[in-house]
Design a protein around this motif. Structure first.
Motif, short mmCIF file in Angstrom:
data_model
loop_
_atom_site.label_atom_id
_atom_site.label_comp_id
_atom_site.label_asym_id
_atom_site.label_seq_id
_atom_site.Cartn_x
_atom_site.Cartn_y
_atom_site.Cartn_z
N ASN A 191 -10.28 -3.82 7.54
CA ASN A 191 -11.12 -3.45 6.40
C ASN A 191 -10.28 -2.89 5.25
OD1 ASN A 191 -13.83 -2.79 5.21
ND2 ASN A 191 -12.97 -0.73 5.29
N PHE A 192 -10.72 -3.14 4.03
CA PHE A 192 -10.14 -2.51 2.84
C PHE A 192 -11.24 -2.42 1.80
CE2 PHE A 192 -9.51 -7.04 2.70
CZ PHE A 192 -9.75 -7.42 1.39
N GLU A 193 -11.28 -1.33 1.04
CA GLU A 193 -12.33 -1.17 0.03
C GLU A 193 -11.93 -0.14 -1.01
OE1 GLU A 193 -15.95 1.09 1.28
OE2 GLU A 193 -15.13 0.80 3.30
N PHE A 194 -12.58 -0.23 -2.15
CA PHE A 194 -12.31 0.69 -3.25
C PHE A 194 -13.01 2.03 -3.02
CE2 PHE A 194 -11.62 -3.44 -5.28
CZ PHE A 194 -10.47 -3.21 -6.02
N ALA A 200 -8.75 3.92 -6.46
CA ALA A 200 -7.87 3.81 -5.29
C ALA A 200 -8.51 2.85 -4.28
CB ALA A 200 -7.64 5.18 -4.67
N ILE A 201 -7.74 2.51 -3.26
CA ILE A 201 -8.22 1.56 -2.26
C ILE A 201 -7.77 2.00 -0.87
CG2 ILE A 201 -6.24 -0.02 -2.46
CD1 ILE A 201 -8.37 -2.31 -2.31
N LEU A 226 -3.40 4.80 -4.47
CA LEU A 226 -3.83 5.04 -5.84
C LEU A 226 -3.31 3.90 -6.70
CD1 LEU A 226 -5.27 7.03 -7.76
CD2 LEU A 226 -3.03 8.10 -8.16
N ILE A 227 -4.21 3.13 -7.28
CA ILE A 227 -3.84 1.93 -8.02
C ILE A 227 -2.89 2.27 -9.16
CG2 ILE A 227 -4.73 0.01 -9.43
CD1 ILE A 227 -7.33 0.25 -7.76
#
Length: 717
Positions: A191-194, A200-201, A226-227
């Motif tokens: 899983n990955f999400e904002f 950030a993600i 952190l983008i």
């Protein structure tokens, strides 16, 4: 003239025999002692995939297999027909999400092989191509994606040639450019999400991207990126090393996600075992250097899934309910013993899964053949059935943080997928406006019959068997039949429409699916009845179903094709080593055929809950029983066998199927071919239609040749 014909026949026989002079595979015995039992492995040397000698052996095997398969006529017809049937379906869709007034989705056009990423305005239907993955490199595939809340950025999980070791990139939808952020390596299913503010993600990072490393699927870390910052500075949210208080095992995956209301963060220490340790922390903890996790579920609680809304903790459990029930307790003070039963256990059907939208919880109720969908209002707890057509109904949320829109699919053995839109608040099922393509399939239900029956297995247990066959079949044993099964992890082999199997049906072949123990068709008891010490039930059920097809004159042993994939490698491997007389052909695809050595691979420790560990004496006894390689005996007449492996496979490493092919080549006395089919463009699977169809055209033509199908016989020149 007769002499001339006899001479040609003799010469042809010699040619065939010469074809089966396989690439030499030396036997270099290595003996292991397992709690007093010695086991010799003559092919251990093939496990060193970095050795040039081993690499050359794989290449020689691949070349040899193609030298045989390339002689079979009408292979290209199978491939072309698969492409035609694919085009009949129109465009096909993958992941779908909704943000603002836009849909985002992956779509494979009917004339293309790989999925591209698109958006569509919900009001106008205007479609925009966002990304063709091959602009980032040949054979690049979009494995998954997610979109931030304002539809300004998309996080893309990208892979190569069927590999599952991916990297994550972020696309700025305003500039149409990829940001500099590159995260990875990441496993394809993680899983990955904002975050709620889109700055950030969340993601889970593997410890290495080396597919040959034994650490590939071990000691992973859940992180917050952190983008716009250096990934090396990403905050570690969970790991075995940094959070010893979690008591995580090295092979457990720290999977992390936000609740729909963004009030909590949920952490699962995942493995093949469905009953994972689950932890929770307030969303506000994400700003701290180290998160204070609170464990809410232990594996011994027999809970397989959770859903959290405010202080409500919904749980899917098989505790005292083998067919599962849904219960409700408090998140702040969980009390499973006194939890409220929201959906009680069904006597004859199984609750297979749950998911959510903003105000509703959805669950599936099925028996392995039919799966219905139901909704629960998470506030009033009212529940009702969603009025979808009969069949296997699946669903997924489109934007659970903001609304109750869900996407539904309906499918059957002979009925291709139909998509539906549904909003739980409105309660109306509508055929999807944008996610159904114009299809031009034949009316398969007019051509074929489906029989759902149950077969008595070796111990008297009744095993479900699905049979799909032409309506004009002659019940005299002369028809080729293809039987497959799985039997692992509690996964049900439910009806699904398959392009490649529909083409096999068109060749006059019967298709049978054995719903063997180890799957989930009859609940957790069915699963446990096919794991560890009970694993022999899996292949014995398969054998019983195969015998039924022969006894009832659907087919005969000279016409029967057996198939198993992945964990189904145990099924097909042990079926042909226990009953080599029962099958004309065996197709073993990316299969676990050397269970004794599984634990030594990167994905091996993850399998321990399902098959056992080499460190446990009783488990070793069970592993020996399910290990197909060690059951192959010299001089036995085995069926024709084609063993498929993908060189980019990190689930079942290529040497495991390869060793099975090698010992069969050196042992079988039947004179029938044993081929190792090596695909350098594939892994455990791939989303590239062209690769898939070429592969199965080769495999099926081999099988049809061996069962005597007249169209696929090699010309006797």
């Amino acid at each position: 003239m007769k002499y001339h014909i006899l001479l040609l026949g003799l010469l042809w026989s010699q040619v065939i025999q010469a074809q089966y002079k396989y690439p030499e595979t030396p036997q270099k015995p290595v003996t292991d002692n397992y709690f007093g039992t010695s086991v010799t492995d003559d092919y251990r040397w093939l496990e060193n995939l970095k050795d040039p000698v081993v690499q050359n052996w794989f290449k020689a095997q691949s070349d040899f297999s193609h030298s045989v398969i390339d002689q079979i006529p009408h292979r290209e017809d199978l491939y072309n027909r698969m492409k035609e049937v694919q085009m009949m379906s129109g465009d096909s869709f993958g992941v779908i999400m909704q943000r603002q007034n836009l849909y985002f989705y992956t779509k494979t056009k009917k004339s293309e092989n790989l999925a591209k990423l698109y958006s569509k305005d919900i009001s106008t239907g205007k479609e925009v191509l966002i990304l063709d993955p091959e602009t980032l490199g040949k054979s690049t595939q979009i494995t998954n994606f997610t979109v931030d809340s304002k539809a300004k950025k998309i996080a893309l999980l990208l892979s190569k040639s069927g590999g599952e070791i991916c990297e994550l990139k972020i696309l700025d939808l305003t500039t149409k450019k990829l940001l500099n952020d590159t995260l990875g390596p990441i496993w394809s299913e993680f899983n990955f999400e904002f975050t709620q503010d889109d700055t950030a993600i969340l993601y889970t990072q593997m410890s290495t991207g080396d597919p040959n490393s034994n650490m590939l699927l071990k000691d992973m870390k859940a992180k917050l990126h952190l983008i716009g910052t250096d990934p090396r500075t990403d905050q570690i949210l969970a790991s075995r090393e940094d959070y010893p208080e979690l008591n995580a095992l090295t092979e457990q995956f720290p999977s992390i996600y936000f609740t729909d209301d963004y009030k909590n963060i949920v952490l699962r220490l995942s493995s093949v075992r469905s009953e994972s340790p689950i932890f929770v922390a307030p969303y506000s903890e994400i700003k701290n250097k180290k998160i204070k996790w609170k464990q809410i579920v232990k594996p011994t609680d027999d809970i397989t899934d959770v859903f959290i809304s405010g202080d409500k903790l919904f749980l899917l459990t098989h505790k005292d309910a083998p067919n599962y029930k849904i219960i409700l307790t408090s998140l702040s003070q969980p009390d499973f013993d006194n939890a409220k039963v929201i959906i009680p256990e069904s006597k004859d059907r199984v609750i297979t899964s749950i998911h959510s939208s903003k105000n509703y919880l959805y669950y599936s109720l099925g028996n392995g053949i039919i799966r219905d969908k139901y909704q629960i209002n998470i506030n009033s707890l009212d529940h009702k059935k969603i009025q979808l057509p009969s069949g296997v109904n699946a669903s997924m949320p489109l934007n659970p943080h903001e609304n109750d829109d869900i996407y539904c699919e309906n499918v059957n053995w002979l009925t291709p997928k139909t998509a539906y839109d549904y909003n739980a608040e409105k309660g109306i099922v509508v055929k999807s406006r944008y996610f159904n393509s114009d299809s031009s399939y034949p009316d398969y239900e007019k051509l074929y019959t489906i029989k759902e029956t149950e077969i008595k297995s070796h111990d008297g247990t009744m095993v479900p068997l699905s049979i799909i066959y032409p309506k004009n079949i002659k019940m005299d044993g002369s028809t080729p039949a293809y039987i497959t099964g799985y039997g692992g992890y509690g996964i049900s082999y439910e009806p699904r429409f398959s392009t490649r199997l529909s083409v096999l049906l068109e060749q006059g072949v019967i298709i049978a699916i054995a719903h063997v123990r180890g799957g989930g068709e009859k609940g957790e008891i069915w699963h446990k009845s096919g794991m560890k010490a009970n694993k022999p039930n899996t292949w014995k059920d398969f054998i019983a179903c195969s015998e039924y097809l022969i006894n009832q004159k659907y087919t005969s042993s000279s016409k029967l094709i057996g198939n198993g994939v992945s964990m189904g490698g145990v099924l097909i491997g042990r079926a042909i080593t226990e009953r080599p007389d029962l099958y004309s052909v065996a197709i073993a695809e990316v299969g676990m055929t050397n269970a004794l050595r599984s634990e030594t691979t990167a994905n091996g420790p993850n399998q321990i809950p399902e098959i056992g560990s080499l460190k446990n004496k009783e488990d070793v006894k069970n592993l020996m029983e399910m290990d197909a390689q060690t059951k192959v005996k010299k001089g036995v007449k085995y069926p024709a066998v084609i063993v498929r492996t993908g060189m980019n496979d990190s689930r079942i490493v290529p040497w495991e199927p390869a060793k099975f092919a090698a010992i069969l080549q050196n042992s079988s006395s039947s004179g029938k071919p044993v081929l190792l089919y090596v695909n350098y463009e594939n892994g455990h699977f791939t989303s590239d239609f062209d690769v898939v169809f070429k592969e199965y055209a080769d495999i099926y033509s081999f099988a049809l040749w061996q069962v005597g199908h007249p169209k696929f016989q090699i010309s006797k020149k």
